[in-house]
Design a protein around this motif. Structure first.
Motif, PDB file in Angstrom:
ATOM      1  N   GLU A 119       0.883  -1.312   0.113  1.00 23.16           N
ATOM      2  CA  GLU A 119      -0.015  -0.080  -0.080  1.00 23.16           C
ATOM      3  C   GLU A 119       0.829   1.345  -0.112  1.00 23.16           C
ATOM      4  O   GLU A 119       0.728   2.155  -0.543  1.00 23.16           O
ATOM      5  N   HIS A 134      -2.679  -7.731  -7.797  1.00 17.56           N
ATOM      6  CA  HIS A 134      -3.728  -7.130  -6.678  1.00 17.56           C
ATOM      7  C   HIS A 134      -3.502  -7.627  -5.414  1.00 17.56           C
ATOM      8  O   HIS A 134      -3.252  -8.742  -5.381  1.00 17.56           O
ATOM      9  N   ASP A 174      -6.271  -6.781  -3.361  1.00 18.23           N
ATOM     10  CA  ASP A 174      -7.652  -6.311  -3.143  1.00 18.23           C
ATOM     11  C   ASP A 174      -8.211  -7.551  -2.063  1.00 18.23           C
ATOM     12  O   ASP A 174      -8.869  -7.234  -1.393  1.00 18.23           O
ATOM     13  N   LEU A 219      -7.497  -7.145   1.181  1.00 13.99           N
ATOM     14  CA  LEU A 219      -8.619  -6.230   2.043  1.00 13.99           C
ATOM     15  C   LEU A 219      -9.810  -6.669   2.412  1.00 13.99           C
ATOM     16  O   LEU A 219     -10.196  -6.278   3.393  1.00 13.99           O
ATOM     17  N   LEU A 220     -10.315  -7.409   1.465  1.00 11.89           N
ATOM     18  CA  LEU A 220     -11.535  -8.026   1.562  1.00 11.89           C
ATOM     19  C   LEU A 220     -11.451  -9.027   2.990  1.00 11.89           C
ATOM     20  O   LEU A 220     -12.279  -9.124   3.650  1.00 11.89           O
ATOM     21  N   ARG A 222     -17.076 -12.311  -4.584  1.00 13.16           N
ATOM     22  CA  ARG A 222     -16.437 -11.203  -4.876  1.00 13.16           C
ATOM     23  C   ARG A 222     -15.013 -11.418  -5.029  1.00 13.16           C
ATOM     24  O   ARG A 222     -14.068 -11.176  -5.973  1.00 13.16           O
ATOM     25  N   ILE A 228     -12.184 -11.298  -8.529  1.00 16.20           N
ATOM     26  CA  ILE A 228     -10.815 -10.570  -8.353  1.00 16.20           C
ATOM     27  C   ILE A 228      -9.845 -11.734  -8.726  1.00 16.20           C
ATOM     28  O   ILE A 228      -8.789 -11.611  -9.339  1.00 16.20           O
TER      29      ILE A 228
END
Length: 132
Positions: free
Chosen positions: A89, A98, A100, A103-104, A118, A122
């Motif tokens: 980050e 990614h 991401d 984070l999820l 989701r 991704i």
């Protein structure tokens, strides 16, 4: 060997990957287990680079990957969320790799059916290195 954050970012852009395994697991809340992994693979002659990455991040393992290849791997969700994710980050990758999903997972999305879907979407777009 002391590593510079800019070098680490560039090296991981070229040589690393984030892999997400999603396996059916009836005992899990959403019926699936989400297994994130950060991996960098190198020929055994460059083992010192993988050990330097391990020292840099302060976590993970260096193991034989396949044949004359070694891999630096981080699979611990705690280490991924507290060490790997914050680094990338602060020092973003330029490639399409990614973080991401991490984070999820930090938000508990991997524990819900909608979150699993989701994460699947991704993961299908991510760099597809196949850990051995």
């Amino acid at each position: 060997m002391e590593l510079d954050p800019g070098w680490v970012t560039g090296f991981v852009d070229g040589e690393g990957c984030f892999f997400i395994g999603i396996n059916p697991h009836p005992e899990m809340t959403a019926g699936y287990q989400v297994l994130p992994e950060f991996t960098v693979v190198q020929h055994e002659r460059d083992a010192q680079l993988l050990h330097a990455l391990k020292a840099f991040f302060g976590c993970g393992v260096v193991r034989t990957n396949h044949g004359d290849r070694l891999a630096y791997r981080v699979r611990s969700q705690e280490h991924l969320l507290e060490r790997i994710l914050p680094f990338f980050e602060k020092h973003p990758l330029r490639s399409k790799k990614h973080v991401d999903v991490l984070l999820l997972m930090a938000k508990g999305e991997h524990l819900k059916a909608e979150g699993i879907e989701r994460i699947r979407k991704i993961a299908s777009r991510m760099n597809r290195c196949q850990p051995r």
